[in-house]
Motif scaffolding. Structure first.
Motif, mmCIF file in Angstrom:
data_model
loop_
_atom_site.group_PDB
_atom_site.id
_atom_site.type_symbol
_atom_site.label_atom_id
_atom_site.label_comp_id
_atom_site.label_asym_id
_atom_site.label_seq_id
_atom_site.Cartn_x
_atom_site.Cartn_y
_atom_site.Cartn_z
ATOM 1 N N THR A 40 0.769 -1.281 -0.100
ATOM 2 C CA THR A 40 -0.170 0.038 0.209
ATOM 3 C C THR A 40 0.765 1.194 -0.048
ATOM 4 O O THR A 40 0.575 2.103 -0.835
ATOM 5 C CB THR A 40 -1.000 0.014 1.160
ATOM 6 N N VAL A 44 0.755 4.221 -2.590
ATOM 7 C CA VAL A 44 0.613 5.877 -2.006
ATOM 8 C C VAL A 44 1.518 6.420 -2.848
ATOM 9 O O VAL A 44 1.505 7.851 -3.373
ATOM 10 C CB VAL A 44 0.552 5.903 -0.623
ATOM 11 N N THR A 52 -7.880 8.306 -6.922
ATOM 12 C CA THR A 52 -8.883 7.910 -5.949
ATOM 13 C C THR A 52 -10.222 7.167 -6.557
ATOM 14 O O THR A 52 -10.357 6.036 -5.983
ATOM 15 C CB THR A 52 -9.387 9.049 -5.180
ATOM 16 N N MET A 88 -5.470 0.181 -3.168
ATOM 17 C CA MET A 88 -5.919 0.835 -2.079
ATOM 18 C C MET A 88 -4.995 1.979 -1.881
ATOM 19 O O MET A 88 -5.348 3.195 -1.545
ATOM 20 C CB MET A 88 -5.934 0.152 -0.827
ATOM 21 N N GLU A 91 -6.101 4.757 -4.086
ATOM 22 C CA GLU A 91 -7.357 5.404 -3.421
ATOM 23 C C GLU A 91 -7.197 6.354 -2.429
ATOM 24 O O GLU A 91 -7.739 7.214 -2.365
ATOM 25 C CB GLU A 91 -8.362 4.172 -3.051
ATOM 26 N N ILE A 92 -6.255 6.153 -1.536
ATOM 27 C CA ILE A 92 -5.990 6.957 -0.422
ATOM 28 C C ILE A 92 -4.796 7.919 -0.604
ATOM 29 O O ILE A 92 -4.527 8.847 0.118
ATOM 30 C CB ILE A 92 -5.705 6.054 0.925
ATOM 31 N N LEU A 95 -5.349 11.833 -1.013
ATOM 32 C CA LEU A 95 -5.735 12.299 0.425
ATOM 33 C C LEU A 95 -4.532 12.513 1.237
ATOM 34 O O LEU A 95 -4.396 13.330 1.887
ATOM 35 C CB LEU A 95 -6.748 11.541 1.019
ATOM 36 N N ILE A 96 -3.577 11.357 1.398
ATOM 37 C CA ILE A 96 -2.350 11.398 2.007
ATOM 38 C C ILE A 96 -1.566 12.589 1.768
ATOM 39 O O ILE A 96 -0.855 13.151 2.368
ATOM 40 C CB ILE A 96 -1.899 9.925 1.993
ATOM 41 N N ILE A 205 -7.026 0.088 7.831
ATOM 42 C CA ILE A 205 -7.164 1.339 6.921
ATOM 43 C C ILE A 205 -8.079 2.126 7.301
ATOM 44 O O ILE A 205 -8.040 3.385 7.407
ATOM 45 C CB ILE A 205 -7.332 0.634 5.389
ATOM 46 N N ASN A 206 -9.383 1.872 7.523
ATOM 47 C CA ASN A 206 -10.334 2.734 8.069
ATOM 48 C C ASN A 206 -9.998 3.498 9.521
ATOM 49 O O ASN A 206 -10.434 4.592 9.555
ATOM 50 C CB ASN A 206 -11.763 1.841 8.276
ATOM 51 N N LEU A 209 -7.507 6.105 8.484
ATOM 52 C CA LEU A 209 -8.050 7.221 7.789
ATOM 53 C C LEU A 209 -8.591 8.324 9.087
ATOM 54 O O LEU A 209 -8.858 9.364 8.744
ATOM 55 C CB LEU A 209 -8.915 6.835 6.936
ATOM 56 N N GLN A 213 -7.700 11.966 9.797
ATOM 57 C CA GLN A 213 -8.726 13.176 10.170
ATOM 58 C C GLN A 213 -8.880 13.759 11.241
ATOM 59 O O GLN A 213 -8.933 15.013 11.218
ATOM 60 C CB GLN A 213 -10.099 12.644 9.504
#
Length: 221
Positions: A40, A44, A52, A88, A91-92, A95-96, A205-206, A209, A213
């Motif tokens: 992952t 990233v 994403t 993944m 996807e993230i 954001l990162i 992962i959740n 995140l 946040q």
């Protein structure tokens, strides 16, 4: 499911399997999951700005593919899992990268370290106590569905702040994590190491995140 070979609680889903009999399964799950996080990180690092949506679609499809192949072909399921972990990252990744741009790389490291420490604590809880993982899974899944519905509704009515949503996410996935480790503690309930790794990976992962946040919100304030 109760096993007559062991001293068990009478409640379904609590199985007192000797720890030495599940240590090999736990080691496999942790090894697969850890390598997945490494992949992952590569995802990233290579994620395009538009990654994403593509990552989300690919990850969603691979979740179903892994569940379909997990018993028929474990080697293919493992390959699909590692592919999922890479996308993944796509996807993230954007954001990162925004968090790194706004707050520096330290916030990502702190969120990852906090997530790792929290996962370790929840794993210890699951291994120290006999836990009805099926009941926890049912409660956690129902709570997750309600959170998703509330999140969609909040997009229109704005009754959930991002921090509130993140705290709820932490609570729900923390509960699911304990249940998933308890499932491993109980022998896996017939699930393969790859399937169990997928559950633990998505929990982490959740949680990561949500922690990211919350840390970002605190710095903005």
């Amino acid at each position: 499911m109760a096993l007559n070979d062991y001293n068990t609680n009478t409640y379904t889903g609590i199985i007192d399997v000797p720890r030495e009999e599940t240590s090999s399964l736990l080691a496999k799950v942790l090894a697969i999951t850890s390598f997945g996080f490494f992949v992952t990180a590569l995802g990233v690092a290579t994620a395009p700005p538009w990654g994403t949506f593509v990552g989300f679609i690919v990850v969603l499809g691979l979740v179903f593919a892994i569940n379909f192949t997990r018993k028929a072909n474990p080697a293919v399921a493992l390959g699909l899992f590692l592919t999922l972990t890479y996308f993944m990252g796509w996807e993230i990744g954007p954001l990162i990268q925004r968090y790194i741009h706004n707050f520096g790389s330290g916030i990502v490291f702190n969120a990852a370290a906090t997530t790792g420490a929290g996962m370790a604590v929840m794993g210890c809880v699951a291994y120290l106590f006999n836990i009805n993982y099926r009941r926890i899974a049912g409660i956690g899944f129902a709570a997750l569905l309600l959170l998703i519905i509330a999140g969609i509704a909040s997009m229109f009515f704005h009754f959930l702040s991002p921090d509130t949503y993140s705290w709820l996410t932490l609570g729900i996935f923390g509960l699911l994590t304990v249940g998933d480790f308890a499932r491993i503690r109980a022998g896996g309930d017939g699930r393969s190491a790859v399937s169990l790794s997928l559950s633990i990976y998505l929990d982490a992962i959740n949680i990561f995140l949500a922690v990211l946040q919350l840390m970002g919100g605190r710095r903005r304030n």
